[in-house]
Design a protein around this motif. Structure first.
Motif, PDB file in Angstrom:
ATOM      1  N   ASN A  92       0.850   2.830  -9.566  1.00  0.00           N
ATOM      2  CA  ASN A  92       0.770   1.407  -9.896  1.00  0.00           C
ATOM      3  C   ASN A  92       2.153   0.764  -9.959  1.00  0.00           C
ATOM      4  OD1 ASN A  92      -2.135   0.387 -10.673  1.00  0.00           O
ATOM      5  ND2 ASN A  92      -1.996   2.516 -11.352  1.00  0.00           N
ATOM      6  N   LEU A  93       3.141   1.546 -10.404  1.00  0.00           N
ATOM      7  CA  LEU A  93       4.513   1.047 -10.418  1.00  0.00           C
ATOM      8  C   LEU A  93       4.969   0.699  -9.003  1.00  0.00           C
ATOM      9  CD1 LEU A  93       7.312   0.602 -11.775  1.00  0.00           C
ATOM     10  CD2 LEU A  93       7.763   3.030 -11.319  1.00  0.00           C
ATOM     11  N   GLY A 148       0.493   7.770   0.018  1.00  0.00           N
ATOM     12  CA  GLY A 148      -0.341   6.774  -0.649  1.00  0.00           C
ATOM     13  C   GLY A 148       0.491   5.750  -1.414  1.00  0.00           C
ATOM     14  N   THR A 149       1.571   6.220  -2.074  1.00  0.00           N
ATOM     15  CA  THR A 149       2.423   5.275  -2.805  1.00  0.00           C
ATOM     16  C   THR A 149       3.200   4.372  -1.838  1.00  0.00           C
ATOM     17  OG1 THR A 149       4.181   6.957  -2.940  1.00  0.00           O
ATOM     18  CG2 THR A 149       2.731   6.730  -4.845  1.00  0.00           C
ATOM     19  N   MET A 150       3.533   4.899  -0.664  1.00  0.00           N
ATOM     20  CA  MET A 150       4.186   4.051   0.339  1.00  0.00           C
ATOM     21  C   MET A 150       3.224   2.959   0.818  1.00  0.00           C
ATOM     22  SD  MET A 150       6.441   6.758   2.606  1.00  0.00           S
ATOM     23  CE  MET A 150       7.058   5.494   3.700  1.00  0.00           C
ATOM     24  N   PHE A 151       1.979   3.363   1.061  1.00  0.00           N
ATOM     25  CA  PHE A 151       0.958   2.373   1.417  1.00  0.00           C
ATOM     26  C   PHE A 151       0.787   1.356   0.293  1.00  0.00           C
ATOM     27  CE2 PHE A 151      -1.055   5.189   4.736  1.00  0.00           C
ATOM     28  CZ  PHE A 151      -0.963   4.264   5.754  1.00  0.00           C
ATOM     29  N   GLY A 152       0.763   1.857  -0.960  1.00  0.00           N
ATOM     30  CA  GLY A 152       0.619   0.962  -2.106  1.00  0.00           C
ATOM     31  C   GLY A 152       1.771  -0.023  -2.203  1.00  0.00           C
ATOM     32  N   PHE A 153       2.987   0.446  -1.878  1.00  0.00           N
ATOM     33  CA  PHE A 153       4.170  -0.413  -1.894  1.00  0.00           C
ATOM     34  C   PHE A 153       4.004  -1.565  -0.899  1.00  0.00           C
ATOM     35  CE2 PHE A 153       8.449  -1.647  -0.621  1.00  0.00           C
ATOM     36  CZ  PHE A 153       9.135  -1.695  -1.826  1.00  0.00           C
TER      37      PHE A 153
END
Length: 522
Positions: free
Chosen positions: A410-411, A281-286
């Motif tokens: 969020n970061l 999910g954080t990779m997608f967010g990135f």
């Protein structure tokens, strides 16, 4: 019998209208914090003139804000556990509002940079706190309502920022970029103090506060943000300050990660990355950050440099994306109860890719109607991907990890935007130089087509007498430069298409979520 328990990341308490009201005010505070970045960036030239600042100094109005914010975002999870959501959000909203007033009163560039840094640092706590609250105070059955709200705000604010900034500076003055926050900020601050009752403070966490971890994190993220902001314009390692920032960031990163894995009570808990849905999910967010902030930047570059649009005209042209996002948000929430969230994410990134692929055919003559469909695909794709990414990344974590994980999530989106902008600017510079060189080979003395075009332009400028040929040569050079800019932009759009398509396969790595239509609360 009580309501069935949802996954560990969701609250199972009864749905409370008071909590919904508190959450809506919190979301509005987050909207102000995210919007403030873009409305200011759209009007930096007016601020520069008002403060008599140099071109190098004025960039720090944005850079100081972003550096301070990127340090606070991961720190906010720890602080909200120490002092409670109520206190951290009230301080963030109140401090952000006060610093907005101080920015409007600034009379020198040094004052503005100081207040902007404090505004970014204090206000940065609002963004991850809202995301964490969405998954800890509402039952699972309400996520199709709550998810689209935070998804819409997080993506709509940067999208409409240039439009809002253009109108404010056109109708009033640059001071209103900050004064516009005062009344809403006071209301949000008061509402946060009166309505938020989600959790209790845990002061015992301060017993072993990790000061070394905080300093290493500030050095790592702050220096990285500076390098990403200043690197493209200063040619990276050709600049001493940028080189120093990269070295400081790398050394601080080593110290930070060592500390996070060895400290008795780390300031940022990285164990959330053991969860497969969270790290994917954080990779997608990135990548979503690249699409969100990168495209919000690249369209205005085309419209300003190639088409010669004012900031207000750019805002009106780009408003299409915001409208599409607003209309898609409720549809995206409803869709999450019907189909696999991973399919929604893949569909969203495919639409992203379709929009950027269409935009890769850009010419010097493109206007509102040619940019219409690429913007529609971008707006719909943003909402179809953002809502389920938030849900899958944070919604399957245990409640004890969500506050900290929200800061990390969020970061990564913010860093994605910073990395994306740095890569886009660097690629634009390199590709433009390449296309200029190739075009100049085609537009040389002795080539029949070039000579005929130059003669025709000189004839049209005959009223300038002996200066006609020189004026025609300058016009031709500007035409070549503009064409090189368009070709470079086309290359960037094509590169973004490849990145978005590559991310589609990443959805398969996520665990299949439980259907959203299930229980979890009333």
């Amino acid at each position: 019998m009580g309501p069935p328990a949802g996954p560990p990341g969701f609250a199972t308490a009864h749905f409370s209208t008071k909590r919904l009201a508190a959450f809506i005010f919190m979301v509005f505070g987050m909207f102000m914090a995210i919007l403030d970045i873009q409305i200011v960036s759209a009007s930096l030239s007016q601020i520069q003139a008002g403060l008599s600042a140099s071109s190098d100094e004025i960039t720090w109005v944005q850079t100081s804000y972003l550096i301070a914010e990127v340090v606070m975002i991961p720190l906010s999870g720890f602080l909200s556990r120490v002092v409670s959501t109520r206190v951290i959000f009230t301080i963030s909203a109140g401090g952000f509002t006060l610093m907005s007033f101080m920015c409007a009163q600034a009379s020198t560039i040094d004052e503005m940079i100081l207040w902007r840094a404090l505004q970014g640092f204090i206000g940065g706590g609002m963004i991850p706190t809202v995301f964490a609250s969405a998954f800890t105070i509402f039952p699972r059955s309400k996520q199709p309502l709550i998810g689209p709200i935070i998804g819409l705000v997080a993506t709509l604010a940067p999208t409409i920022g240039p439009t809002v900034g253009g109108y404010l500076t056109d109708w009033f003055s640059w001071h209103w970029l900050f004064l516009v926050n005062l009344v809403p900020g006071i209301i949000v601050t008061a509402a946060a103090w009166l309505l938020i009752d989600f959790d209790e403070p845990d002061w015992s966490l301060l017993t072993h506060f990790d000061y070394f971890g905080l300093l290493s994190m500030a050095g790592f993220l702050g220096a990285l943000e500076y390098a990403l902001e200043e690197g493209p314009s200063k040619d990276w390692f050709e600049s001493g300050p940028v080189t120093a920032a990269i070295v400081i960031s790398a050394m601080s990163a080593l110290a930070f990660f060592w500390r996070m894995f060895t400290a008795r009570q780390p300031i940022v808990d990285l164990t959330a990355f053991r969860d497969r849905n969270f790290w994917t999910g954080t990779m997608f967010g990135f990548v979503l950050g690249i699409g969100l902030y990168g495209l919000t930047y690249i369209y205005p570059v085309y419209l300003a440099v190639v088409r010669g649009y004012s900031s207000l005209m750019i805002g009106k042209t780009m408003f299409v994306t915001g409208v599409c996002m607003f209309l898609t948000a409720p549809f995206a929430g409803r869709l999450m109860t019907k189909i696999d969230a991973r399919v929604m994410i893949a569909t969203g990134f495919i639409l992203f890719a379709v929009g950027t692929y269409q935009a890769s055919f850009v010419t010097v003559d493109w206007d509102f109607w040619e940019l219409l469909w690429p913007q529609i695909f971008r707006g719909v794709g943003l909402m179809l991907s953002m809502v389920p990414i938030n849900f899958l990344a944070l919604g399957t974590l245990p409640p004890t990890k969500i506050k900290n994980a929200s800061g990390l999530y969020n970061l990564m989106r913010n860093l994605g935007g910073a990395v994306g902008l740095a890569l886009i600017n660097t690629m634009l510079d390199k590709r433009m130089d390449l296309h200029l060189e190739r075009l100049r080979e085609s537009v040389t003395w002795g080539r029949v087509v070039a000579d005929e075009r130059l003669a025709g332009m000189a004839a049209a400028l005959a009223d300038r007498g002996s200066d006609a040929e020189m004026a025609a040569t300058k016009q031709l050079a500007l035409m070549v430069r503009r064409q090189a800019e368009v070709l470079a932009l086309s290359d960037v759009f094509l590169a973004l298409t490849v990145i978005f398509l590559a991310c589609v396969t990443l959805a398969a790595l996520m665990r299949k979520p439980v259907a959203m239509g299930g229980g979890g609360g009333h």
